[in-house]
Design a protein around this motif. Structure first.
Motif, short mmCIF file in Angstrom:
data_model
loop_
_atom_site.label_atom_id
_atom_site.label_comp_id
_atom_site.label_asym_id
_atom_site.label_seq_id
_atom_site.Cartn_x
_atom_site.Cartn_y
_atom_site.Cartn_z
N ASP A 55 -10.13 78.21 15.75
CA ASP A 55 -9.72 78.02 17.16
C ASP A 55 -8.39 78.72 17.44
O ASP A 55 -8.20 79.34 18.49
CB ASP A 55 -9.61 76.53 17.50
CG ASP A 55 -10.96 75.84 17.48
OD1 ASP A 55 -11.98 76.55 17.66
OD2 ASP A 55 -11.02 74.62 17.27
N GLU A 56 -7.48 78.63 16.49
CA GLU A 56 -6.17 79.29 16.65
C GLU A 56 -6.35 80.82 16.64
O GLU A 56 -5.76 81.53 17.45
CB GLU A 56 -5.23 78.89 15.51
CG GLU A 56 -3.87 79.55 15.59
CD GLU A 56 -3.10 79.52 14.26
OE1 GLU A 56 -2.22 80.39 14.11
OE2 GLU A 56 -3.39 78.68 13.40
N ALA A 59 -7.80 81.88 19.96
CA ALA A 59 -6.80 81.77 21.02
C ALA A 59 -5.81 82.94 20.95
O ALA A 59 -5.45 83.54 21.98
CB ALA A 59 -6.05 80.44 20.91
N GLN A 62 -7.52 86.25 22.11
CA GLN A 62 -7.68 86.38 23.56
C GLN A 62 -6.40 86.85 24.25
O GLN A 62 -6.45 87.47 25.31
CB GLN A 62 -8.15 85.05 24.16
CG GLN A 62 -9.58 84.70 23.79
CD GLN A 62 -10.02 83.39 24.43
OE1 GLN A 62 -10.55 83.37 25.52
NE2 GLN A 62 -9.77 82.29 23.75
#
Length: 203
Positions: A55-56, A59, A62
């Motif tokens: 997830d990190e 993120a 992006q």
């Protein structure tokens, strides 16, 4: 796990190391910049960035781009054929940018009806999201996230290409035609979502 296509080359972001041509262990933002540089400027065709906190990583990834969201669909008719458009000489599935205030579902139906001339397309369910990167003329790096839906159509076939959007043909294709005609002349993301759709349907 996230699959992103960079000039039709595959970048895989995952928790564990995958058996691809090149692999980089995620350490920082710089790892992602290095991965993109390798795909854009070397002969490498696929690359894996892996790290425990996916997830990190996603993120951080992006943050490198301006994000554009789009929606589209795999439209089936009663003959189990799928609807394709031809744009810039390549076969594609109907899709387009989401407008402000639209849901993904509304956008997918609107884009399909605009690009193909069909009316009353029935939305069935969400399939998945695909990702690809491109650079705009002004130099902006774009991450395009396309949300795909399964659709059905059993009305009168009023299909016609939306010429002003650069679409030259609209055609229904069966599985044999897809393998023989579409796959050799389409994008990696389109192959990916079709294969996922077929594998879900056969379960």
């Amino acid at each position: 796990m996230y699959k992103v296509f960079v000039n039709e080359k595959k970048l895989l972001l995952s928790k564990q190391s995958e058996n691809l041509e090149k692999s980089l262990s995620y350490e920082s933002f710089t790892t992602l910049e290095m991965a993109l540089d390798l795909l854009e400027n070397t002969s490498a065709n696929e690359l894996n960035v892996y790290g425990e906190n996916i997830d990190e990583i996603w993120a951080e990834f992006q943050k490198l781009f301006r994000i554009i969201e789009a929606a589209g669909g795999i439209v089936n008719n009663e003959n189990s054929e799928i609807l394709f458009i031809k744009r810039l000489g390549k076969w594609d599935l109907p899709k387009g940018k989401m407008e402000k205030g639209e849901s993904r579902e509304e956008s997918a139906v609107r884009e399909i009806e605009e690009e193909t001339g069909l009316k009353d397309v029935e939305l069935v369910k969400f399939i998945n999201t695909t990702y690809h990167i491109y650079i705009e003329r002004n130099g902006d790096k774009i991450l395009k996230c396309t949300h795909w839906f399964e659709m059905n159509f059993d009305g009168e076939d009023t299909s016609k290409p939306q010429i002003e959007e650069g679409i030259t043909e609209v055609a229904w294709k069966n599985n044999t035609q897809i393998e023989a005609e579409v796959f050799p002349n389409t994008f990696q993301n389109i192959k990916l979502i079709l294969k996922e759709f077929w594998s879900n349907r056969s379960k």
